[in-house]
Design an enzyme around this catalytic site. Sequence first.
Site, mmCIF file in Angstrom:
data_model
loop_
_atom_site.group_PDB
_atom_site.id
_atom_site.type_symbol
_atom_site.label_atom_id
_atom_site.label_comp_id
_atom_site.label_asym_id
_atom_site.label_seq_id
_atom_site.Cartn_x
_atom_site.Cartn_y
_atom_site.Cartn_z
ATOM 1 N N LYS A 185 0.831 -1.198 0.000
ATOM 2 C CA LYS A 185 0.000 0.000 0.000
ATOM 3 C C LYS A 185 0.872 1.257 0.000
ATOM 4 C CE LYS A 185 -3.415 2.125 3.051
ATOM 5 N NZ LYS A 185 -4.269 1.859 4.215
ATOM 6 N N ARG A 207 1.671 9.107 7.247
ATOM 7 C CA ARG A 207 1.798 7.650 7.247
ATOM 8 C C ARG A 207 3.042 7.159 6.495
ATOM 9 N NH1 ARG A 207 -3.025 7.094 9.500
ATOM 10 N NH2 ARG A 207 -5.012 7.225 8.394
ATOM 11 N N LYS A 238 -3.054 -1.116 -4.149
ATOM 12 C CA LYS A 238 -3.730 0.116 -3.776
ATOM 13 C C LYS A 238 -2.779 1.304 -3.723
ATOM 14 C CE LYS A 238 -6.145 1.727 0.286
ATOM 15 N NZ LYS A 238 -6.539 1.369 1.611
ATOM 16 N N TYR A 303 -15.986 2.169 -5.129
ATOM 17 C CA TYR A 303 -17.209 2.862 -4.704
ATOM 18 C C TYR A 303 -18.209 2.945 -5.854
ATOM 19 C CZ TYR A 303 -14.023 3.909 -0.939
ATOM 20 O OH TYR A 303 -13.132 3.760 0.080
HETATM 21 C C1 PBG Z 1 -6.951 2.294 6.553
HETATM 22 C C2 PBG Z 1 -7.354 2.435 5.144
HETATM 23 C C3 PBG Z 1 -7.267 3.556 4.301
HETATM 24 C C4 PBG Z 1 -7.900 3.205 3.121
HETATM 25 C C5 PBG Z 1 -8.305 1.889 3.249
HETATM 26 N N1 PBG Z 1 -7.940 1.411 4.498
HETATM 27 C C6 PBG Z 1 -6.803 4.921 4.549
HETATM 28 C C7 PBG Z 1 -5.420 5.243 4.869
HETATM 29 O O1 PBG Z 1 -4.492 4.438 4.789
HETATM 30 O O2 PBG Z 1 -5.259 6.387 5.271
HETATM 31 C C8 PBG Z 1 -8.116 4.116 1.935
HETATM 32 C C9 PBG Z 1 -9.267 3.759 1.065
HETATM 33 C C10 PBG Z 1 -9.720 4.840 0.188
HETATM 34 O O3 PBG Z 1 -9.081 5.899 0.060
HETATM 35 O O4 PBG Z 1 -10.768 4.633 -0.433
HETATM 36 N N2 PBG Z 1 -5.625 2.168 6.805
#
Ligand code: PBG
Length: 312
Positions: A185, A207, A238, A303
């Site tokens: 991620k 993050r 992702k 979505y």
């Molecule tokens: C939680 C998480 C996130 C998303 C999915 N799980 C946000 C992040 O890492 O800040 C993002 C999903 C999206 O943007 O649709 N860690």
Amino acid sequence: MRSLVRETQLQPRALIYPLFVCEGEGLRREISSMPGVYNLSIDEALKEVEVCAALGIGGILLFGIPAEKDEQGSGAWASDGIVQRALRAIKALPASKSLVTIADVCLCEYTSHGHCGLVARDGEHFEVENDSSVALLAKAAASLAAAGADIVAPSDMMDGRIAAMRSALDAAGKHNTPILSYASKFASAFYGPFRDAADSAPQFGDRRTYQMDGANLREAMREIEQDIAEGADMLLMKPAMPYLDVIREARNRFDLPMGAYQVSGEYSMLHAAFQRGWLEPERAMLESLLSIRRAGADFIVTYFAKDAAKAL
Ligand code: PBG
């Protein structure tokens, strides 16, 4: 003739719809940056599950917005946590039989500071502690599986969490619950609207100490290898559209089932253009999804799942 020679297919069965579940009753609060996406109380979420099942969508992905947050994010593993209760209600619904129910595993929606793990503070300096966070994430995964999740999907990006979750799941008798790992991620600006939806923006820092640098494709492959070695059953890439090359590379290298998450910002930017009449909604939506499938994703978390299923 076009349909005979088409190389890539889009099907409702291969789409996953995310749901944001919150406390309350009869509650359906639209997220301002995500038109058509809501925070839903459990009773309202059940209606969405029925709609998804009727549309032939493959599954749902659950996120929770707890009434209260704390330093440890204890709502993530509470047996009466918001997602745990939602899972029990959803699994009791006959319509849910045709849907795979996936629970996101992370602490950020549950911690008062909004980070995905535990935070150690020393004056100005702070650090997200990897190992102590892993123990809590493993507890959360076992708790979500016990509440009925068919699949657990860790999105926290701590190191070593897949192995810890596998042993916590096995110890809880959940040998058959697969782990869908967000293995690589990226730290992305495209999660912005999600953080409104899940109320999970970090209160300080960012993050980047645990999520990946968008510049690094080879490092992403190493992260995936690590998760596979620890026992990941499936991968979730992702974001999707800004990282199609990473999806393609992962598809070429790894044989695990692989999905991709068309994240909130990807959805919001398309909607912003739709609202201005700058893009044709249905064509642009389907083209964006097709590009992700063509890059190599077997399934897509989006979505747009309901709109796409209707269009298809
Ligand atoms: C939680 C998480 C996130 C998303 C999915 N799980 C946000 C992040 O890492 O800040 C993002 C999903 C999206 O943007 O649709 N860690």
